[in-house]
Enzyme design. Sequence first.
Site, PDB file in Angstrom:
ATOM      1  N   PRO A   2      -1.624  -2.272   1.513  1.00  0.00           N
ATOM      2  CA  PRO A   2      -0.438  -2.964   0.636  1.00  0.00           C
ATOM      3  C   PRO A   2       0.333  -3.868   1.649  1.00  0.00           C
ATOM      4  O   PRO A   2       0.402  -3.226   2.881  1.00  0.00           O
ATOM      5  CB  PRO A   2       0.367  -1.901   0.083  1.00  0.00           C
ATOM      6  CG  PRO A   2      -0.733  -0.733  -0.062  1.00  0.00           C
ATOM      7  CD  PRO A   2      -1.744  -0.725   1.217  1.00  0.00           C
ATOM      8  N   GLU A   3       0.521  -5.057   1.410  1.00  0.00           N
ATOM      9  CA  GLU A   3       1.515  -5.766   2.355  1.00  0.00           C
ATOM     10  C   GLU A   3       3.108  -5.541   2.064  1.00  0.00           C
ATOM     11  O   GLU A   3       3.312  -4.838   1.036  1.00  0.00           O
ATOM     12  CB  GLU A   3       0.803  -7.122   2.098  1.00  0.00           C
ATOM     13  CG  GLU A   3      -0.627  -7.430   2.492  1.00  0.00           C
ATOM     14  CD  GLU A   3      -1.015  -8.683   2.956  1.00  0.00           C
ATOM     15  OE1 GLU A   3      -0.195  -9.451   3.130  1.00  0.00           O
ATOM     16  OE2 GLU A   3      -2.127  -8.846   2.694  1.00  0.00           O
ATOM     17  N   LYS A  52       6.029  -2.300   6.283  1.00  0.00           N
ATOM     18  CA  LYS A  52       5.166  -1.737   5.310  1.00  0.00           C
ATOM     19  C   LYS A  52       5.468  -0.146   5.235  1.00  0.00           C
ATOM     20  O   LYS A  52       4.711   0.568   4.876  1.00  0.00           O
ATOM     21  CB  LYS A  52       3.719  -1.803   5.959  1.00  0.00           C
ATOM     22  CG  LYS A  52       3.143  -3.277   5.908  1.00  0.00           C
ATOM     23  CD  LYS A  52       1.848  -3.402   6.405  1.00  0.00           C
ATOM     24  CE  LYS A  52       1.404  -4.881   6.274  1.00  0.00           C
ATOM     25  NZ  LYS A  52      -0.086  -4.859   6.765  1.00  0.00           N
ATOM     26  N   ARG A 246     -10.662  -7.451  11.339  1.00  0.00           N
ATOM     27  CA  ARG A 246     -10.601  -7.927   9.803  1.00  0.00           C
ATOM     28  C   ARG A 246     -11.044  -9.543   9.815  1.00  0.00           C
ATOM     29  O   ARG A 246     -10.880 -10.118  10.636  1.00  0.00           O
ATOM     30  CB  ARG A 246      -9.006  -7.900   9.681  1.00  0.00           C
ATOM     31  CG  ARG A 246      -8.201  -6.541   9.803  1.00  0.00           C
ATOM     32  CD  ARG A 246      -8.937  -5.360   8.839  1.00  0.00           C
ATOM     33  NE  ARG A 246      -8.606  -5.917   7.463  1.00  0.00           N
ATOM     34  CZ  ARG A 246      -7.417  -5.790   6.629  1.00  0.00           C
ATOM     35  NH1 ARG A 246      -6.448  -5.260   7.586  1.00  0.00           N
ATOM     36  NH2 ARG A 246      -7.192  -6.020   5.847  1.00  0.00           N
TER      37      ARG A 246
END
Length: 253
Positions: A2-3, A52, A246
């Site tokens: 989740p950002e 976050k 990533r």
Amino acid sequence: MPEGHTIHRAARDHRKLFLGQKIAVSSPQGRFNDGAKLISSQKCLSIEAYGKHLLYEFQNNQVLHIHLGLFGRIRRRKLPVEDARGAVRVRLVGNTHFIDINGPTICEIMGEEAKSKLIRRIGPDLLRKDADPNKFFDRVKSSKAKIGTLLMDQSVLAGIGNIYRTELLWRQSIHPNTLGKEIKKSQLESLWIDARALLKVGVKQNKIITNLNKTGNAKKGSLNIYKKKRCPKCRGAISKIEISGRTAFFCQY
């Protein structure tokens, strides 16, 4: 993972549900029993997001620190409580709703000193009013690291994840492999403004939307190039770039 918009949305929603109430806290899974006992039946004084990280502060000066990580999930339901779904690390029960948090990377109780140390480690949070853009500009301009790496470093800028990274750099025509020190301050200022605006849209809509028209509304399809095959501007093929483990997507039209 989740950002930042997800965590700020959760903090906003949870404040409406829990602030000023005495919260019943438990750990259906059992792994957080000791921590839950420290804050259960305490009044919730504040719920804030820092990048976050989600922080619930209670009247006894204890703070519940949550970081969802890659696999964490938050579920919100109206009372009465239901049987736990999956391995619920912590359950918060208020007057009208309960919240289950599954699989967080971090679920811990900390005091005020530890909270302050955590906040100092986190970079400027685009969605907070106290965010200082100059700290972000200075860190990037003094760095030999790639901007694609720096944007994902939560000590440089808080709240940006892989999807926002890809979309923001494409929108600003900055190649992910560009070194921080090579980026003009005017580009960083534009990047900051754009990122802040997109994250605010994300909080409002509860999803990542970066494909906007001139009035700020979403066009068909929420994203521009993330996991897409063709660039919407030049129609060229989208490139994949591995940065810090990533996959970033890019087309410098």
